[in-house]
Design a protein around this motif. Structure first.
Motif, PDB file in Angstrom:
ATOM      1  N   ASN A 112      48.749  29.495  40.279  1.00 23.20           N
ATOM      2  CA  ASN A 112      49.015  28.655  41.445  1.00 23.20           C
ATOM      3  C   ASN A 112      48.830  29.507  42.684  1.00 23.20           C
ATOM      4  N   VAL A 113      48.110  28.984  43.644  1.00 25.81           N
ATOM      5  CA  VAL A 113      47.861  29.696  44.899  1.00 25.81           C
ATOM      6  C   VAL A 113      48.397  28.838  46.027  1.00 25.81           C
ATOM      7  N   LYS A 114      49.156  29.466  46.926  1.00 27.18           N
ATOM      8  CA  LYS A 114      49.723  28.749  48.069  1.00 27.18           C
ATOM      9  C   LYS A 114      48.885  29.077  49.302  1.00 27.18           C
ATOM     10  N   PHE A 115      48.336  28.036  49.917  1.00 25.77           N
ATOM     11  CA  PHE A 115      47.514  28.190  51.109  1.00 25.77           C
ATOM     12  C   PHE A 115      48.405  28.048  52.334  1.00 25.77           C
ATOM     13  N   SER A 116      48.507  29.100  53.123  1.00 26.11           N
ATOM     14  CA  SER A 116      49.395  29.044  54.283  1.00 26.11           C
ATOM     15  C   SER A 116      48.760  28.318  55.459  1.00 26.11           C
ATOM     16  N   TRP A 117      47.427  28.172  55.436  1.00 26.95           N
ATOM     17  CA  TRP A 117      46.760  27.450  56.517  1.00 26.95           C
ATOM     18  C   TRP A 117      45.614  26.679  55.935  1.00 26.95           C
ATOM     19  N   GLN A 118      45.562  25.392  56.241  1.00 27.22           N
ATOM     20  CA  GLN A 118      44.507  24.520  55.749  1.00 27.22           C
ATOM     21  C   GLN A 118      43.889  23.769  56.910  1.00 27.22           C
ATOM     22  N   LYS A 119      42.602  23.492  56.831  1.00 30.30           N
ATOM     23  CA  LYS A 119      41.925  22.748  57.891  1.00 30.30           C
ATOM     24  C   LYS A 119      42.472  21.342  58.034  1.00 30.30           C
ATOM     25  N   ASN A 120      42.986  20.781  56.948  1.00 33.93           N
ATOM     26  CA  ASN A 120      43.512  19.417  56.993  1.00 33.93           C
ATOM     27  C   ASN A 120      45.019  19.389  57.276  1.00 33.93           C
TER      28      ASN A 120
ATOM     29  N   GLU B  35      49.930  24.015  47.561  1.00 31.35           N
ATOM     30  CA  GLU B  35      49.661  24.828  46.378  1.00 31.35           C
ATOM     31  C   GLU B  35      48.575  24.178  45.546  1.00 31.35           C
ATOM     32  N   LYS B  36      47.681  25.009  45.053  1.00 32.41           N
ATOM     33  CA  LYS B  36      46.609  24.517  44.189  1.00 32.41           C
ATOM     34  C   LYS B  36      46.554  25.404  42.956  1.00 32.41           C
ATOM     35  N   LEU B  37      46.275  24.789  41.827  1.00 26.69           N
ATOM     36  CA  LEU B  37      46.097  25.510  40.583  1.00 26.69           C
ATOM     37  C   LEU B  37      44.630  25.923  40.479  1.00 26.69           C
ATOM     38  N   LEU B  38      44.393  27.215  40.363  1.00 26.33           N
ATOM     39  CA  LEU B  38      43.050  27.733  40.171  1.00 26.33           C
ATOM     40  C   LEU B  38      42.945  28.272  38.757  1.00 26.33           C
ATOM     41  N   SER B  39      41.751  28.162  38.182  1.00 28.07           N
ATOM     42  CA  SER B  39      41.581  28.657  36.825  1.00 28.07           C
ATOM     43  C   SER B  39      40.358  29.550  36.735  1.00 28.07           C
ATOM     44  N   SER B  40      40.376  30.380  35.713  1.00 25.59           N
ATOM     45  CA  SER B  40      39.271  31.279  35.445  1.00 25.59           C
ATOM     46  C   SER B  40      38.160  30.518  34.743  1.00 25.59           C
ATOM     47  N   ASN B  41      36.938  30.995  34.896  1.00 27.02           N
ATOM     48  CA  ASN B  41      35.792  30.385  34.238  1.00 27.02           C
ATOM     49  C   ASN B  41      34.937  31.497  33.642  1.00 27.02           C
ATOM     50  N   PRO B  42      35.388  32.078  32.527  1.00 26.20           N
ATOM     51  CA  PRO B  42      34.657  33.219  31.957  1.00 26.20           C
ATOM     52  C   PRO B  42      33.239  32.883  31.510  1.00 26.20           C
ATOM     53  N   SER B  43      32.960  31.611  31.210  1.00 32.79           N
ATOM     54  CA  SER B  43      31.615  31.253  30.774  1.00 32.79           C
ATOM     55  C   SER B  43      30.628  31.172  31.940  1.00 32.79           C
ATOM     56  N   ASN B  44      31.148  31.080  33.174  1.00 37.52           N
ATOM     57  CA  ASN B  44      30.269  31.034  34.346  1.00 37.52           C
ATOM     58  C   ASN B  44      30.948  31.780  35.492  1.00 37.52           C
ATOM     59  N   PRO B  45      30.826  33.097  35.526  1.00 39.42           N
ATOM     60  CA  PRO B  45      31.520  33.898  36.541  1.00 39.42           C
ATOM     61  C   PRO B  45      31.220  33.497  37.986  1.00 39.42           C
ATOM     62  N   SER B  46      30.033  32.927  38.248  1.00 39.70           N
ATOM     63  CA  SER B  46      29.719  32.535  39.629  1.00 39.70           C
ATOM     64  C   SER B  46      30.528  31.307  40.059  1.00 39.70           C
ATOM     65  N   CYS B  47      31.139  30.612  39.111  1.00 42.61           N
ATOM     66  CA  CYS B  47      31.999  29.451  39.418  1.00 42.61           C
ATOM     67  C   CYS B  47      33.438  29.728  39.027  1.00 42.61           C
ATOM     68  N   ASP B  48      33.836  30.979  39.067  1.00 37.89           N
ATOM     69  CA  ASP B  48      35.189  31.368  38.673  1.00 37.89           C
ATOM     70  C   ASP B  48      36.063  31.478  39.919  1.00 37.89           C
ATOM     71  N   ALA B  49      36.955  30.504  40.102  1.00 39.61           N
ATOM     72  CA  ALA B  49      37.789  30.450  41.306  1.00 39.61           C
ATOM     73  C   ALA B  49      38.702  31.663  41.421  1.00 39.61           C
ATOM     74  N   LEU B  50      39.266  32.118  40.323  1.00 43.56           N
ATOM     75  CA  LEU B  50      40.160  33.284  40.390  1.00 43.56           C
ATOM     76  C   LEU B  50      39.394  34.557  40.722  1.00 43.56           C
ATOM     77  N   ARG B  51      38.206  34.711  40.158  1.00 44.84           N
ATOM     78  CA  ARG B  51      37.386  35.888  40.481  1.00 44.84           C
ATOM     79  C   ARG B  51      37.000  35.869  41.962  1.00 44.84           C
ATOM     80  N   SER B  52      36.634  34.684  42.459  1.00 47.03           N
ATOM     81  CA  SER B  52      36.275  34.559  43.876  1.00 47.03           C
ATOM     82  C   SER B  52      37.461  34.898  44.767  1.00 47.03           C
ATOM     83  N   LEU B  53      38.631  34.381  44.414  1.00 41.28           N
ATOM     84  CA  LEU B  53      39.826  34.689  45.199  1.00 41.28           C
ATOM     85  C   LEU B  53      40.119  36.185  45.165  1.00 41.28           C
ATOM     86  N   HIS B  54      39.975  36.802  44.012  1.00 41.53           N
ATOM     87  CA  HIS B  54      40.183  38.246  43.892  1.00 41.53           C
ATOM     88  C   HIS B  54      39.223  39.002  44.807  1.00 41.53           C
ATOM     89  N   ASP B  55      37.953  38.590  44.822  1.00 41.42           N
ATOM     90  CA  ASP B  55      36.959  39.241  45.676  1.00 41.42           C
ATOM     91  C   ASP B  55      37.314  39.084  47.159  1.00 41.42           C
TER      92      ASP B  55
END
Length: 154
Positions: A5-13, A19-39
């Motif tokens: 779960n990731v809490k966004f302190s500022w949103q455009k809307n 809070e949004k639930l993000l999940s890993s996508n090991p089969s497609n790293p370019s679409c991996d929300a957790l990896r992107s957030l880590h980066d």
């Protein structure tokens, strides 16, 4: 980590604190929300430092090593540069006919997702649309004409 779960302190809307639930996508790293957030967080730590909690995460290092923020003007400028090179447009063309903005990404994503067969409810969820206004962008798209000719509805 598979999910977080990731809490966004500022949103455009203005859904600050959402809070949004993000999940890993090991089969497609370019679409991996957790990896992107880590980066994103790693880049922020390098450029700004993790103790700066009053600065948005959307930062990058400029041409001269300076700290720059990603905002609507930067996005619009980048999109216009790409459009000029891709479609061989002039500055005059851009001013007269095309308005590339950060909103273009969301509208374009709605068209691409719909053309890929994603239904309206999923598009609304994935792109965080509160209304059904994204339907306005689906007009005059070849994929929709093909579906209509086959007897499918939107």
């Amino acid at each position: 980590m598979a999910r977080s779960n990731v809490k966004f302190s500022w949103q455009k809307n203005h859904d600050h604190g959402e809070e949004k639930l993000l999940s890993s996508n090991p089969s497609n790293p370019s679409c991996d929300a957790l990896r992107s957030l880590h980066d994103i967080v790693s880049r922020f730590a390098r450029i700004v430092g993790l103790d700066k909690t009053d600065i948005p995460l959307a930062v990058y290092k400029g041409s001269f090593g300076e700290k720059c923020f990603i905002h609507s003007k930067v996005i619009a400028s980048t999109l216009r540069t790409l459009a000029k090179k891709t479609y061989n447009l002039t500055d005059r063309d851009l001013r007269r006919h095309y308005k590339y903005t950060s909103h273009s990404l969301q509208a374009g994503a709605a068209v691409i997702l719909h053309a890929a067969g994603i239904n309206a409810i999923q598009i609304k969820f994935l792109l965080c649309w509160r209304s059904d206004s994204f339907f306005l962008y689906l007009r005059n798209v070849a994929h929709l004409l093909e579906q209509r000719n086959l007897g499918y509805s939107i």
